[in-house]
Design an enzyme around this catalytic site. Structure first.
Site, PDB file in Angstrom:
ATOM      1  N   ASP A 278      -9.106   6.314  -1.931  1.00 10.30           N
ATOM      2  CA  ASP A 278      -7.926   6.829  -2.630  1.00 10.30           C
ATOM      3  C   ASP A 278      -8.425   7.514  -3.907  1.00 10.30           C
ATOM      4  O   ASP A 278      -9.638   7.721  -4.058  1.00 10.30           O
ATOM      5  CB  ASP A 278      -6.925   5.704  -2.921  1.00 10.30           C
ATOM      6  CG  ASP A 278      -7.439   4.730  -3.980  1.00 10.30           C
ATOM      7  OD1 ASP A 278      -8.653   4.796  -4.326  1.00 10.30           O
ATOM      8  OD2 ASP A 278      -6.647   3.908  -4.470  1.00 10.30           O
TER       9      ASP A 278
ATOM     10  N   TYR B 128      -6.167   6.148   5.024  1.00 11.11           N
ATOM     11  CA  TYR B 128      -6.242   5.208   3.909  1.00 11.11           C
ATOM     12  C   TYR B 128      -5.450   3.922   4.199  1.00 11.11           C
ATOM     13  O   TYR B 128      -5.971   2.801   4.071  1.00 11.11           O
ATOM     14  CB  TYR B 128      -5.717   5.849   2.602  1.00 11.11           C
ATOM     15  CG  TYR B 128      -5.511   4.798   1.547  1.00 11.11           C
ATOM     16  CD1 TYR B 128      -6.592   4.347   0.795  1.00 11.11           C
ATOM     17  CD2 TYR B 128      -4.277   4.173   1.372  1.00 11.11           C
ATOM     18  CE1 TYR B 128      -6.436   3.315  -0.120  1.00 11.11           C
ATOM     19  CE2 TYR B 128      -4.110   3.149   0.466  1.00 11.11           C
ATOM     20  CZ  TYR B 128      -5.189   2.727  -0.278  1.00 11.11           C
ATOM     21  OH  TYR B 128      -5.043   1.709  -1.160  1.00 11.11           O
TER      22      TYR B 128
ATOM     23  N   GLU C  75       0.818  -1.206   0.000  1.00 15.14           N
ATOM     24  CA  GLU C  75       0.000   0.000   0.000  1.00 15.14           C
ATOM     25  C   GLU C  75       0.857   1.264   0.000  1.00 15.14           C
ATOM     26  O   GLU C  75       0.526   2.240  -0.652  1.00 15.14           O
ATOM     27  CB  GLU C  75      -0.953   0.002   1.203  1.00 15.14           C
ATOM     28  CG  GLU C  75      -2.058  -1.035   1.107  1.00 15.14           C
ATOM     29  CD  GLU C  75      -2.971  -0.814  -0.092  1.00 15.14           C
ATOM     30  OE1 GLU C  75      -3.039   0.317  -0.610  1.00 15.14           O
ATOM     31  OE2 GLU C  75      -3.611  -1.792  -0.532  1.00 15.14           O
TER      32      GLU C  75
END
Ligand code: SF4
Length: 353
Positions: free
Chosen positions: A138, A120, A37
């Site tokens: 996102d 996030y 990520e």
């Protein structure tokens, strides 16, 4: 909202048949999900695929990353850009070892409290690795939601962000939250793309407000962007050694433009005086060429750098080194990891890496 529950199920079914086979989708390990990520923020999937496995070979566990020296981490990150991410990931790994005995915390608040883990990233780890109903928003999710729900306020504004997160929170509730979040991002990346959305192939077309209203091309409303600030810099290519195996002096300036990374010495401003002052400050007796080798333009997210490249010959300078100033051979640069700006400036100075 029941219609949206139906859309959720359709999206999951679509994901099962269409998800790209990406290396980080074959794991539920929280550390591995975390690395992917962080890498995927602001970097293309194709690029991350090249770096992800190599990074995990060097640092296979959160403990391995935590005990690695910063130089090694930066070298493994070299080429991915946005080096602040690597420093924060490294700091986050150290915090996991110190505070949580080397296990990424399942508890949301504890995860959010780690360096570099924002809303996030926390949600991505929580939903994908731990199967928790935690939302993610996102750029891809924002675009899909703006169209799906007909949100016509500009991205980046507080009220728009609040609405996007609210919708994400509502929709993530239900079975397979991690797959659902990934399905949303996959839809944004492959079907509901910015320039050419493929509505005819979209599994949630029947629920899409923008498709119904004919406003797909208009949404999302882009955020108002300020143009990048212009910055003048001088880069010093200070070399010694033979023509066939030159060495260059690199500096590591914490907190500066490329803080933590070994780079050519950079100073604010242009002109010979700036370059001379930089040599004095570095304590290197080097002969500066009479003219600069030219000026490079290098664009970062918020800055447009105009980098004047100066070359100096430091043959005969004592090879004293410090924690922040060292000589490196050109072949050794790959081991320490340097920015693409340093590579470009070396090339401009006639020292291709
Ligand atoms: Fe995006 Fe079109 Fe699907 Fe709506 S129908 S979510 S605009 S691809």
């Amino acid at each position: 909202m029941p219609a949206m529950r139906f859309a959720r199920a359709k999206l999951l079914a679509w994901y099962d048949g269409h998800a790209r086979d990406l290396p980080w989708r074959r794991t539920r390990d929280a550390y591995r999900v975390w690395v992917s990520e962080v890498m995927l923020q602001q970097t293309r999937v194709e690029t991350v695929v090249r770096y992800y496995a190599r990074f995990l070979r060097r640092f296979p566990t959160v403990r391995a990353l935590a005990r690695a020296p910063e130089d090694r981490v930066m070298a493994a990150w070299s080429g991915l850009g946005y080096y602040r991410r690597a420093r924060l990931l490294h700091a986050g790994a150290r915090a996991v070892v110190e505070r949580h005995a080397g296990r990424v915390p399942v508890d949301y608040a504890a995860r959010r409290a780690l360096p570099g883990i924002g809303r996030y990233t926390a949600g991505a780890i929580g939903s994908i690795a731990f199967g928790r109903e935690e939302p993610v928003v996102d750029g891809n999710v924002a675009r899909v939601f703006a169209r799906l729900f007909g949100i016509d306020t500009p991205l980046g504004r507080g009220d728009t962000a609040a609405r996007l997160w609210l919708e994400a929170e509502r929709l993530v509730r239900g079975p397979r939250p991690g797959d659902f979040n990934q399905a949303l991002m996959e839809l944004g990346a492959t079907v509901c793309t910015r320039a050419s959305p493929q509505c005819t192939a979209c599994p949630v077309r029947a629920h899409c407000r923008a498709h119904r209203d004919g406003s797909v091309a208009r949404l999302p409303i882009a955020r108002a962007r300020s143009s990048p600030r212009a910055v003048k810099l001088a880069a010093l290519v200070i070399s010694d050694g033979s023509a066939s195996s030159p060495r260059v002096w690199l500096q590591r300036a914490p907190g500066a433009l490329y803080g933590g990374l070994w780079n050519l010495p950079l100073r604010d401003g242009h002109g010979r005086r700036t370059a001379e002052a930089a040599l004095d400050e570095l304590g290197l007796r080097a002969r500066l060429e009479s003219r600069a080798r030219g000026t490079l333009e290098h664009v970062l997210t918020h800055r447009r750098l105009h980098v004047q490249v100066w070359r100096a010959d430091a043959s005969g300078t004592p090879a004293s080194t410090s924690a922040t100033l060292r000589r490196h051979t050109l072949t050794g640069l790959a081991r320490v990891g340097v920015s693409s700006l340093t590579e470009r400036a070396l090339e401009r100075a006639g020292l291709a890496t």
